[in-house]
Design an enzyme around this catalytic site. Structure first.
Site, PDB file in Angstrom:
ATOM      1  N   SER A   1       0.836  -1.214   0.000  1.00 45.48           N
ATOM      2  CA  SER A   1       0.000   0.000   0.000  1.00 45.48           C
ATOM      3  C   SER A   1       0.865   1.257   0.000  1.00 45.48           C
ATOM      4  O   SER A   1       0.596   2.193  -0.749  1.00 45.48           O
ATOM      5  CB  SER A   1      -0.973  -0.012   1.185  1.00 45.48           C
ATOM      6  OG  SER A   1      -0.277  -0.067   2.394  1.00 45.48           O
TER       7      SER A   1
ATOM      8  N   ASP B   1       6.565   2.957   6.760  1.00 46.02           N
ATOM      9  CA  ASP B   1       6.471   2.346   5.429  1.00 46.02           C
ATOM     10  C   ASP B   1       6.600   3.394   4.329  1.00 46.02           C
ATOM     11  O   ASP B   1       7.280   3.192   3.322  1.00 46.02           O
ATOM     12  CB  ASP B   1       5.124   1.626   5.264  1.00 46.02           C
ATOM     13  CG  ASP B   1       4.895   0.595   6.341  1.00 46.02           C
ATOM     14  OD1 ASP B   1       5.869   0.234   7.030  1.00 46.02           O
ATOM     15  OD2 ASP B   1       3.751   0.146   6.491  1.00 46.02           O
TER      16      ASP B   1
HETATM   17  C1  GLA Z   1       2.677  -1.510   9.520  1.00 42.37           C
HETATM   18  C2  GLA Z   1       2.510   0.003   9.633  1.00 42.37           C
HETATM   19  C3  GLA Z   1       3.816   0.680  10.069  1.00 42.37           C
HETATM   20  C4  GLA Z   1       4.414  -0.002  11.310  1.00 42.37           C
HETATM   21  C5  GLA Z   1       4.438  -1.519  11.146  1.00 42.37           C
HETATM   22  C6  GLA Z   1       4.837  -2.247  12.405  1.00 42.37           C
HETATM   23  O1  GLA Z   1       3.529  -1.826   8.478  1.00 42.37           O
HETATM   24  O2  GLA Z   1       2.085   0.562   8.420  1.00 42.37           O
HETATM   25  O3  GLA Z   1       3.614   2.054  10.290  1.00 42.37           O
HETATM   26  O4  GLA Z   1       3.717   0.387  12.465  1.00 42.37           O
HETATM   27  O5  GLA Z   1       3.173  -2.039  10.734  1.00 42.37           O
HETATM   28  O6  GLA Z   1       6.152  -1.974  12.741  1.00 42.37           O
END
Ligand code: GLA
Length: 355
Positions: free
Chosen positions: A117, A161
């Site tokens: 995403s 991310d």
């Molecule tokens: C998902 C979320 C991130 C982070 C991870 C866990 O990927 O989008 O922001 O919190 O989980 O580390």
């Protein structure tokens, strides 16, 4: 069907962004903490052009799905929610977005915890920046992408991310302070490479479980009278909290300290030990692992040449990452996958690619 075949003219702009894998610092970003992701070779590409009929037309090659939108009055679901979210956020920031033809293709595995995403959001924003000459920088791209995810895809995510997809590269580990956005590009520990294996377990309950953990952390911070759990550095300070908040906070505090240890420069062996400790804490304290992921991680940890392994991303299914001796990735991944799938699982190797 390509862009030209679908829209009867070539795209006017094209951009891409990678997926990510997080090596350490899990569930710390929304606690204003520290993370260590790197990006993977798999990427999402977005091609855009101007639509002349007053409607948006979005197409996903992977899903072979086309969505035509005259006036966006509601949040669409599926892949279009991320694109719609990016457009909405840009408009809120004062940019005028015309009707678009938009084509998505991706090699980032969907639903494996590798941030398909974020790759889609960052690629969409990059393509729109190019098409419309928008004066936005790479950090703003990450911030807008995160807003799109929170407000239009319904996941109260942190910024890891999107920062990784916007600023990371495959040659480095990105150290990010999620509060200040201070960052550093770190080399991989010497003599090591990464292996990523998808457990084949879909990430069910990921968004509800994720949002729930976030609320628990906010409550823990409130009880400890700090702005965020990042402000707690000594893990004994959490002992006064009721369960399960105590274990949740213990995870966040110790996980932040593990990331900070890496900043001082550690061997591959030591980095691996920190990953193993991270997985144990994600399983026992944060409770975001599932039995199949634990099995896969344990198999990796027991294999010669593996420095350490853990689940990666939010958990609740998805993939795990291992740090292994350089040159051994392919052999180790093949061997462990066979062992894992012999138990009736449907895992697959995502890195190294082509296995
Ligand atoms: C998902 C979320 C991130 C982070 C991870 C866990 O990927 O989008 O922001 O919190 O989980 O580390």
């Amino acid at each position: 069907m390509n862009f030209q075949q679908l829209f009867a003219k070539p795209p006017e702009a094209e951009a891409s962004a990678p997926g990510r894998v997080n090596l350490l610092g899990e569930h710390t970003d929304y606690n204003d903490g520290f993370v260590l992701p790197t990006v993977i070779p798999q990427r999402t590409t977005v091609q855009v052009g101007f639509s002349t009929d007053g409607q948006h037309h979005f197409y996903s090659e992977n899903l072979d799905e086309r969505v035509d939108i005259l006036e966006i009055k509601y949040t669409p679901s599926g892949f279009t929610s991320y694109i719609f979210g990016c457009i909405q956020v840009l408009q809120q920031k004062g940019h005028t977005i015309p009707s678009l033809n938009l084509y998505v293709k991706s090699s980032v595995p969907i639903g494996s915890g590798l941030s398909s995403s974020a790759a889609l959001e960052v690629a969409t924003l990059r393509a729109l920046r190019q098409l419309l000459n928008l004066a936005i920088d790479d950090v703003e791209i990450a911030q807008f992408a995160q807003q799109a995810e929170i407000h239009y895809a319904g996941v109260q995510c942190g910024i890891m991310d999107q920062m990784a997809a916007s600023l990371g590269d495959t040659e480095h580990i990105l150290f990010l302070d999620s509060r200040t956005l201070e960052r550093r590009m770190l080399p991989f520990p010497s003599g090591a490479e990464i292996v990523v294996i998808d457990s084949g377990i879909p990430r069910t309950l990921a968004s509800s479980g994720y949002n729930h953990r976030r609320t628990e952390c906010q409550e823990a911070a409130r009880l400890l009278k700090v702005k965020a759990l990042r402000d707690v550095t000594n893990s004994s300070a959490v002992k006064a909290l009721p369960e399960p908040l105590q274990r949740r906070a213990h995870h966040v505090v110790t996980e932040n300290n593990r990331v900070l240890e890496v900043l001082h420069g550690v061997s591959s062996e030591h980095f691996g030990k920190l990953m193993n400790a991270s997985h144990a804490s994600l399983r026992d304290n944060y409770e975001v692992s599932v039995p199949a992921l634990d099995t896969l991680v344990e198999m990796l940890q027991k294999t010669l040449g593996v420095f350490g392994a853990k689940l990666t991303g939010a958990g609740f299914g998805g993939a795990c990452v291992a740090l292994v001796a350089a040159g051994e990735g392919k052999n180790i991944a093949t061997k462990v996958l066979e062992q894992y799938n012999n138990l009736g699982n449907t895992g697959r190797v995502l890195i190294p690619a082509g296995i």
